[in-house]
Scaffold this motif. Structure first.
Motif, PDB file in Angstrom:
ATOM      1  N   LEU A  90      16.211  49.071  41.130  1.00 58.45           N
ATOM      2  CA  LEU A  90      17.473  48.597  41.365  1.00 58.45           C
ATOM      3  C   LEU A  90      17.906  47.322  40.408  1.00 58.45           C
ATOM      4  CD1 LEU A  90      20.526  48.957  42.436  1.00 58.45           C
ATOM      5  CD2 LEU A  90      19.590  47.241  44.260  1.00 58.45           C
ATOM      6  N   MET A  91      17.203  46.414  40.555  1.00 60.42           N
ATOM      7  CA  MET A  91      17.247  45.338  39.578  1.00 60.42           C
ATOM      8  C   MET A  91      17.012  45.527  38.016  1.00 60.42           C
ATOM      9  SD  MET A  91      17.975  42.914  41.898  1.00 60.42           S
ATOM     10  CE  MET A  91      18.854  44.152  42.620  1.00 60.42           C
ATOM     11  N   GLU A  92      15.981  46.393  37.842  1.00 60.70           N
ATOM     12  CA  GLU A  92      15.940  46.830  36.433  1.00 60.70           C
ATOM     13  C   GLU A  92      17.039  47.690  35.842  1.00 60.70           C
ATOM     14  OE1 GLU A  92      12.263  48.807  35.633  1.00 60.70           O
ATOM     15  OE2 GLU A  92      11.111  46.927  36.201  1.00 60.70           O
ATOM     16  N   ASP A  93      17.713  48.687  36.798  1.00 62.22           N
ATOM     17  CA  ASP A  93      18.946  49.466  36.331  1.00 62.22           C
ATOM     18  C   ASP A  93      20.109  48.471  36.421  1.00 62.22           C
ATOM     19  OD1 ASP A  93      17.192  51.777  36.500  1.00 62.22           O
ATOM     20  OD2 ASP A  93      18.066  52.187  38.433  1.00 62.22           O
ATOM     21  N   ARG A  94      20.228  47.422  37.020  1.00 64.56           N
ATOM     22  CA  ARG A  94      21.316  46.697  36.853  1.00 64.56           C
ATOM     23  C   ARG A  94      21.152  45.478  35.816  1.00 64.56           C
ATOM     24  NH1 ARG A  94      23.486  43.820  40.870  1.00 64.56           N
ATOM     25  NH2 ARG A  94      25.429  44.722  40.647  1.00 64.56           N
ATOM     26  N   LYS A  95      19.970  45.530  35.303  1.00 67.54           N
ATOM     27  CA  LYS A  95      19.635  44.684  34.006  1.00 67.54           C
ATOM     28  C   LYS A  95      19.726  43.206  34.307  1.00 67.54           C
ATOM     29  CE  LYS A  95      21.493  47.804  30.625  1.00 67.54           C
ATOM     30  NZ  LYS A  95      20.064  48.515  30.365  1.00 67.54           N
ATOM     31  N   GLY A  96      19.314  42.739  35.799  1.00 70.92           N
ATOM     32  CA  GLY A  96      19.264  41.553  36.423  1.00 70.92           C
ATOM     33  C   GLY A  96      20.525  40.788  36.368  1.00 70.92           C
ATOM     34  N   ARG A  97      21.510  41.720  36.814  1.00 69.61           N
ATOM     35  CA  ARG A  97      22.840  40.930  36.722  1.00 69.61           C
ATOM     36  C   ARG A  97      23.083  39.988  37.937  1.00 69.61           C
ATOM     37  NH1 ARG A  97      27.000  45.567  37.726  1.00 69.61           N
ATOM     38  NH2 ARG A  97      25.800  46.423  35.788  1.00 69.61           N
ATOM     39  N   ALA A  98      23.564  38.840  37.412  1.00 66.70           N
ATOM     40  CA  ALA A  98      23.661  37.726  38.122  1.00 66.70           C
ATOM     41  C   ALA A  98      24.952  37.955  39.204  1.00 66.70           C
ATOM     42  CB  ALA A  98      23.666  36.264  37.626  1.00 66.70           C
ATOM     43  N   ASP A  99      25.017  38.810  40.222  1.00 64.07           N
ATOM     44  CA  ASP A  99      26.288  39.171  40.916  1.00 64.07           C
ATOM     45  C   ASP A  99      25.940  39.214  42.555  1.00 64.07           C
ATOM     46  OD1 ASP A  99      25.364  41.431  40.620  1.00 64.07           O
ATOM     47  OD2 ASP A  99      27.092  42.525  40.283  1.00 64.07           O
ATOM     48  N   LEU A 100      24.537  38.677  42.917  1.00 63.58           N
ATOM     49  CA  LEU A 100      24.229  38.882  44.044  1.00 63.58           C
ATOM     50  C   LEU A 100      24.998  37.946  45.115  1.00 63.58           C
ATOM     51  CD1 LEU A 100      20.638  40.019  43.603  1.00 63.58           C
ATOM     52  CD2 LEU A 100      22.345  41.326  43.562  1.00 63.58           C
ATOM     53  N   LEU A 101      24.979  38.518  46.358  1.00 63.01           N
ATOM     54  CA  LEU A 101      25.462  37.627  47.436  1.00 63.01           C
ATOM     55  C   LEU A 101      24.362  37.344  48.523  1.00 63.01           C
ATOM     56  CD1 LEU A 101      27.910  36.331  48.671  1.00 63.01           C
ATOM     57  CD2 LEU A 101      28.344  38.351  50.207  1.00 63.01           C
ATOM     58  N   TRP A 102      23.568  38.400  48.787  1.00 64.70           N
ATOM     59  CA  TRP A 102      22.326  38.233  49.440  1.00 64.70           C
ATOM     60  C   TRP A 102      21.360  39.029  49.402  1.00 64.70           C
ATOM     61  CZ3 TRP A 102      22.023  42.174  52.761  1.00 64.70           C
ATOM     62  CH2 TRP A 102      23.348  42.399  53.476  1.00 64.70           C
ATOM     63  N   VAL A 103      19.980  38.908  49.775  1.00 63.84           N
ATOM     64  CA  VAL A 103      19.253  40.081  49.644  1.00 63.84           C
ATOM     65  C   VAL A 103      18.201  39.802  51.224  1.00 63.84           C
ATOM     66  CG1 VAL A 103      16.926  40.940  48.519  1.00 63.84           C
ATOM     67  CG2 VAL A 103      18.913  40.341  47.253  1.00 63.84           C
ATOM     68  N   ALA A 104      18.013  41.012  51.678  1.00 58.31           N
ATOM     69  CA  ALA A 104      16.978  40.991  52.999  1.00 58.31           C
ATOM     70  C   ALA A 104      15.926  41.850  52.753  1.00 58.31           C
ATOM     71  CB  ALA A 104      17.752  41.640  54.016  1.00 58.31           C
ATOM     72  N   LEU A 105      14.790  41.275  53.070  1.00 57.47           N
ATOM     73  CA  LEU A 105      13.499  42.015  52.928  1.00 57.47           C
ATOM     74  C   LEU A 105      12.783  42.004  54.179  1.00 57.47           C
ATOM     75  CD1 LEU A 105      11.694  40.166  49.629  1.00 57.47           C
ATOM     76  CD2 LEU A 105      13.193  42.374  49.870  1.00 57.47           C
ATOM     77  N   GLY A 106      11.799  43.108  54.285  1.00 57.47           N
ATOM     78  CA  GLY A 106      11.181  43.380  55.475  1.00 57.47           C
ATOM     79  C   GLY A 106       9.800  43.421  55.358  1.00 57.47           C
ATOM     80  N   ALA A 107       9.048  43.447  56.578  1.00 56.98           N
ATOM     81  CA  ALA A 107       7.496  43.367  56.570  1.00 56.98           C
ATOM     82  C   ALA A 107       6.950  44.789  56.124  1.00 56.98           C
ATOM     83  CB  ALA A 107       6.983  43.003  57.818  1.00 56.98           C
ATOM     84  N   ASN A 108       7.814  45.988  56.334  1.00 61.82           N
ATOM     85  CA  ASN A 108       7.283  47.156  56.118  1.00 61.82           C
ATOM     86  C   ASN A 108       8.121  47.927  54.702  1.00 61.82           C
ATOM     87  OD1 ASN A 108       5.602  47.846  58.215  1.00 61.82           O
ATOM     88  ND2 ASN A 108       7.408  47.641  59.496  1.00 61.82           N
ATOM     89  N   ASP A 109       8.361  46.879  53.779  1.00 63.93           N
ATOM     90  CA  ASP A 109       9.029  47.055  52.665  1.00 63.93           C
ATOM     91  C   ASP A 109      10.597  47.800  52.711  1.00 63.93           C
ATOM     92  OD1 ASP A 109       6.965  46.538  50.723  1.00 63.93           O
ATOM     93  OD2 ASP A 109       5.970  48.517  50.920  1.00 63.93           O
ATOM     94  N   GLU A 110      11.074  47.121  53.856  1.00 59.39           N
ATOM     95  CA  GLU A 110      12.456  47.532  54.095  1.00 59.39           C
ATOM     96  C   GLU A 110      13.236  46.541  53.023  1.00 59.39           C
ATOM     97  OE1 GLU A 110      10.962  47.283  58.466  1.00 59.39           O
ATOM     98  OE2 GLU A 110      10.465  46.359  56.369  1.00 59.39           O
ATOM     99  N   TRP A 111      14.571  46.694  52.554  1.00 65.75           N
ATOM    100  CA  TRP A 111      15.148  45.971  51.723  1.00 65.75           C
ATOM    101  C   TRP A 111      16.606  46.666  51.857  1.00 65.75           C
ATOM    102  CZ3 TRP A 111      17.986  47.708  47.388  1.00 65.75           C
ATOM    103  CH2 TRP A 111      17.577  49.007  47.121  1.00 65.75           C
TER     104      TRP A 111
END
Length: 253
Positions: free
Chosen positions: A182-203
């Motif tokens: 997703l980050m590559e498809d969006r070309k590293g766009r700087a418009d994020l509000l937050w990101v959540a990650l989990g211990a089982n590769d949830e995001w």
């Protein structure tokens, strides 16, 4: 189990322990000479500060409110608990929890503490000093005053994702394949509000424009997210965090 408070709603799995301890901000401007009847008249006007985050590591969580008040439920790192309950210490305005004892806490006086990989130190120091500049690879952004607004811990000790107030971000370690794509498809766009990650590769990712992406979550969390975001823009996903064994907390408006 579900709970609601004013416009906020939270959903949590039931695997987090129930031991509780909390702290509220000091009551400014109230002296022993204050008339008791005056306090009683004002009491009914007081409102409970809304919940803004419920970071979890799957073994415990911290219910953080807008005014800095918080409740600790279950097991969190001992050093974090000590920092939160310092006598006359400042109130927190950001808390992140991860597995493997990782945590991040930022206080209203600008101080912060964390346990994580060494690479986090430079990113957090620069971000909280508001001097981050444009970088390379996974470090996207621009010159200007920024601060850290979101910290997420991934599966391994070195895995983290940090978002700044201008939407720029920096990650370290191994991202889940879907998030990396997703980050590559969006070309590293700087418009994020937050990101959540989990211990089982949830995001889960939310942009400043309101778009939300997620993957790898449990069936229960997937259905909850789909229900919330299917209301033609009437609902807003405010927060989600993932712990162990499919535990999660979600807040929406």
């Amino acid at each position: 189990e579900d709970s609601n408070e004013e416009d906020d709603a939270s959903r949590a799995s039931s695997k987090v322990a129930r031991r509780r301890r909390g702290r509220s901000p000091p009551k400014d401007g109230v002296s022993s000479a204050t008339n008791a009847s005056s306090l009683r008249k004002k009491k009914h006007k007081l409102e409970v500060s809304p919940i803004v985050a419920v970071p979890t590591n799957g073994e415990g969580c911290v219910v953080l409110r807008e005014n800095g008040a918080f409740d600790v439920v279950g097991k969190i790192p001992a050093i974090l608990r000590k920092k939160l309950f310092r006598s006359k210490g400042p109130m927190p305005d950001q808390i992140a929890l991860g597995t493997l004892g990782r945590y991040y806490v930022h206080f209203v006086d600008g101080s912060f503490f964390f346990y994580g990989p060494p690479a986090m130190s430079k990113t957090l120091i620069h971000g909280n000093k508001q001097k981050q500049r444009r970088g390379k690879d996974r470090n996207r952004g621009k010159r200007g005053e920024v601060s850290v607004v979101s910290v997420a811990f991934g599966k391994k000790l070195d895995d983290f994702f940090i978002v700044r107030s201008d939407g720029s971000w920096e990650s370290n370690g191994s991202l889940p394949a879907g998030l990396d794509g997703l980050m590559e498809d969006r070309k590293g766009r700087a418009d994020l509000l937050w990101v959540a990650l989990g211990a089982n590769d949830e995001w889960c990712v939310r942009s400043k424009h309101g778009r939300v992406w997620w993957e790898g979550v449990s069936v229960e969390a997937d259905e909850a997210l789909a229900d919330i975001l299917a209301e033609d823009g009437e609902n807003e996903l405010k927060f989600i965090d993932f712990g162990k064994d499919d535990t999660y907390f979600l807040l929406h408006k």
